[in-house]
Design an enzyme around this catalytic site. Structure first.
Site, short mmCIF file in Angstrom:
data_model
loop_
_atom_site.label_atom_id
_atom_site.label_comp_id
_atom_site.label_asym_id
_atom_site.label_seq_id
_atom_site.Cartn_x
_atom_site.Cartn_y
_atom_site.Cartn_z
N HIS A 166 0.84 -1.20 0.00
CA HIS A 166 0.00 0.00 0.00
C HIS A 166 0.87 1.25 0.00
O HIS A 166 1.90 1.32 0.68
CB HIS A 166 -0.91 0.03 1.23
CG HIS A 166 -2.13 -0.83 1.10
ND1 HIS A 166 -3.07 -0.64 0.13
CD2 HIS A 166 -2.55 -1.89 1.85
CE1 HIS A 166 -4.04 -1.53 0.27
NE2 HIS A 166 -3.75 -2.30 1.31
N CYS B 169 0.28 1.86 -5.76
CA CYS B 169 -0.71 2.69 -6.46
C CYS B 169 -0.20 4.12 -6.63
O CYS B 169 0.61 4.62 -5.85
CB CYS B 169 -2.02 2.73 -5.68
SG CYS B 169 -2.82 1.13 -5.48
N ARG C 265 -0.34 2.56 -11.53
CA ARG C 265 0.66 1.89 -10.72
C ARG C 265 2.02 2.59 -10.89
O ARG C 265 2.36 3.09 -11.98
CB ARG C 265 0.80 0.42 -11.13
CG ARG C 265 -0.45 -0.41 -10.90
CD ARG C 265 -0.78 -0.55 -9.41
NE ARG C 265 -1.97 -1.39 -9.21
CZ ARG C 265 -3.19 -0.90 -9.10
NH1 ARG C 265 -3.40 0.42 -9.19
NH2 ARG C 265 -4.21 -1.71 -8.90
#
Length: 369
Positions: free
Chosen positions: A268, A337, A346
């Protein structure tokens, strides 16, 4: 000889006396009816020289109410009070006298008018002096006091908006703050468990179960130490503050100890511990270290792909496309991300292995310095 004459012509006074002298009333009591009608009397009395004086006098009729003592009626109060006579001595003396009069009256001027604060909603004074409302007026006021359907609807919509706003604020707080707190706690526990297992020799190299931690990722420049777990499941791996190894299906990548291949990791960038939030700050040559039970694998950052679609899986190939590598080697790929707080695209960072060091020889220079 007697004649009827007015008082002024006979020279008699108010009581029938001639020339201002009192006379008798011919045996009649004062005010009694005379022979000549009410108020007129025949009076015969000796004159001053022994003669007789014949006069007829007018006496007012008797007021029966004056016969006995009685309490006089109080004078009628006028609408306005008569102004007091001006006090002598100039303007200052008159003001002083006026203040004294107001003190003796006890504030009668103030009591004459009801204060504004004591007036009711209809403009009259409150209390018993206010006139009662009619039925029509009472119903009109009752209808006016009730909110209209439009007002009720606007209130309901406003409450819904406020509730939604509060819920959104709570959700944002949960996502941006609480998920990080919880993920950091879970990742920290996983790090402690791994290091404890390695110290006790309980770790087993080889294949790992999905969600099982097996290595530690160090990025010294970003002060990142995070566990690496098998798989990229959000619930079992990523949302617990760890980074996941691409190890399933078509996205399966090599392990660090393979002689050649691409070790692919996902993590993340925001929320849930956000271990890869600042990997865009890495520059070529910055170290990336993978620590396992027996080895240290040191990589040097080589290149970056700022934006690419999520469907671009070619970045995980043994020789990743766009990385600048031209042949087989031992590579590492970090994916996350971008832009921040979105998952539309991405961000890819690649590194090339430069050192493999057994744990028995101690930490590599990248972790010591």
């Amino acid at each position: 000889m007697t004649a009827l004459r007015p008082e002024r012509e006979s020279g008699a006074d108010a009581y029938g006396g001639a020339g201002g002298q009192g006379t008798s009333y011919g045996g009649q009591p004062h005010g009694a009816p005379g022979a000549y009608g009410d108020g007129w009397y025949d009076t015969t009395a000796p004159g001053p020289h022994g003669g007789s004086s014949d006069t007829t006098a007018y006496l007012p009729p008797v007021d029966e109410e004056t016969v006995a003592l009685r309490i006089p009626e109080p004078p009628e109060r006028t609408a306005r009070e008569e102004p007091a006579p001006a006090a002598p001595g100039g303007r200052a003396a008159r003001r002083k006298a006026a203040k004294k009069r107001q003190g003796r009256r006890g504030g009668s001027h103030k009591a004459a008018e009801a204060p504004r604060d004591s007036r009711g909603p209809d403009g009259g004074s409150e209390g018993a002096s206010r006139a009662p409302l009619s039925r029509v007026e009472a119903r009109r006021r009752a209808r006016a006091s009730k909110a209209s359907p439009a007002v009720l609807a606007s209130r309901a919509i406003g409450e819904v908006f406020i509730t939604c706003g509060v819920l959104m604020l709570l959700f944002v707080t949960y996502q941006l703050w609480w998920t990080n707190v919880r993920a950091h706690a879970q990742a920290g526990k996983e790090v402690s468990d791994l290091q404890s297992d390695w110290a006790n020799g309980a770790g087993k190299p080889g294949a790992f179960e999905p969600g099982q931690g097996f290595a530690l990722l160090h990025i010294p420049k970003l002060d990142v130490v995070v566990p690496i777990a098998e798989g990229i499941s959000s619930k079992k791996v990523l949302d617990r503050g760890m980074v996941g190894h691409y190890a399933e299906g078509a996205l399966k990548t090599a392990m660090p100890d393979a002689k050649a291949g691409n070790f692919g990791l996902a993590g993340h960038r925001n929320t849930h511990g956000e271990p890869f939030r600042y990997i865009n700050r890495l520059e070529p040559g910055d170290p990336i270290v993978v620590e396992t039970q027996d080895q240290y694998f040191v990589y040097k950052m080589a290149s970056v792909l700022p934006v690419t679609p999520p469907s671009n899986v070619s970045v995980l190939e043994p020789v990743p496309k766009g990385s600048g590598f031209t042949g087989p080697g031992r590579y590492i790929t970090l994916t996350t991300c971008t832009p921040e707080f979105t998952s539309k695209y991405r961000l890819i960072v690649w590194g090339r292995m430069v050192e493999e060091r057994p744990r028995s020889k101690g930490k590599p220079d990248a972790l010591v310095s």
